[in-house]
Design an enzyme around this catalytic site. Structure first.
Site, PDB file in Angstrom:
ATOM      1  N   HIS A 158       1.067  -1.053   0.143  1.00 13.19           N
ATOM      2  CA  HIS A 158       0.344  -0.353   0.230  1.00 13.19           C
ATOM      3  C   HIS A 158       1.466   1.289   0.101  1.00 13.19           C
ATOM      4  O   HIS A 158       1.711   1.327   0.563  1.00 13.19           O
ATOM      5  CB  HIS A 158      -1.364   0.278   1.604  1.00 13.19           C
ATOM      6  N   SER A 160       0.691   5.580   0.353  1.00 11.79           N
ATOM      7  CA  SER A 160      -0.336   6.804   1.029  1.00 11.79           C
ATOM      8  C   SER A 160       0.575   7.376   1.534  1.00 11.79           C
ATOM      9  O   SER A 160       2.139   7.691   2.351  1.00 11.79           O
ATOM     10  CB  SER A 160      -1.710   6.227   1.988  1.00 11.79           C
ATOM     11  N   ASP A 172      -2.548   0.120  -4.220  1.00  9.23           N
ATOM     12  CA  ASP A 172      -2.686  -0.971  -3.472  1.00  9.23           C
ATOM     13  C   ASP A 172      -2.202  -1.922  -4.711  1.00  9.23           C
ATOM     14  O   ASP A 172      -3.034  -2.038  -5.241  1.00  9.23           O
ATOM     15  CB  ASP A 172      -4.240  -2.045  -2.889  1.00  9.23           C
TER      16      ASP A 172
END
Length: 182
Positions: A158, A160, A172
């Site tokens: 992931h 971010s 993802d």
């Protein structure tokens, strides 16, 4: 220019960490990953943490770790949410990884990691956006070491920016890894 300086600083930090015991790297790997309208190919090098350091030693297994430096290319396959509009991102990353493994380094293992990544430009793909070049990249994975040299792994990753700036919908990936340890 700022992105280039950040990338050079990350590589210099990785080099200093890897060269601590005189052996620059302990392994190399290649990864292929896919997500929603995005693909990634990544190459990397790893350096084991101090071999005398481990936690939760059970006699045959323990928790240890390694440093991971990588460079990857992302192919965005729906840039700005336009079907068929492709673009590319370069990703440079540095990640400390915790690994639960057999002490003989053979067989099944599990790992988790969270590190820093610098992207060549902002991610705007398939209704998802990452508004900063800096990203956290975290993963969880399982793998198998065949003969102390070759290993394969499956990971979920992931990306971010941790809410530093909006939009930050995250990206993802499902990842397949093939690695060779020296």
């Amino acid at each position: 220019m700022k992105k280039m300086l950040a990338a050079v600083a990350a590589l210099m930090a990785a080099n200093a960490a890897f060269a601590a015991d005189g052996q620059m790297i302990d392994g190399v790997y290649g990864e292929f990953a896919t997500g929603s309208k995005v693909r990634m190919v990544r190459l990397g090098a790893t350096k084991d943490w101090n071999p005398n350091w481990s936690w939760f030693d059970s006699g045959s297994t323990h928790l240890t770790g390694y440093w991971d430096a990588s460079i990857g290319g992302w192919e965005l396959r729906q840039t700005r949410n336009v079907p068929g509009d492709k673009s590319h991102i370069v990703d440079i990353g540095f990640t400390p990884v915790l690994r639960w493994e057999n002490k003989n380094k053979l067989g099944l293992y599990g790992e988790i990691g969270i590190g820093a990544h610098v992207l060549s430009h902002h991610y705007d793909n398939n209704d998802d956006g990452l508004s900063t070049a800096f990203q956290f990249g975290d993963h969880i994975g399982v793998g198998y070491v065949f003969n102390k040299n070759w290993e394969v792994a499956l990971k979920m990753q992931h990306f971010s920016n941790g809410g530093i700036k909006k939009p930050n919908s995250g990206v993802d990936y499902g990842v397949i890894k093939l690695a060779y340890r020296f």
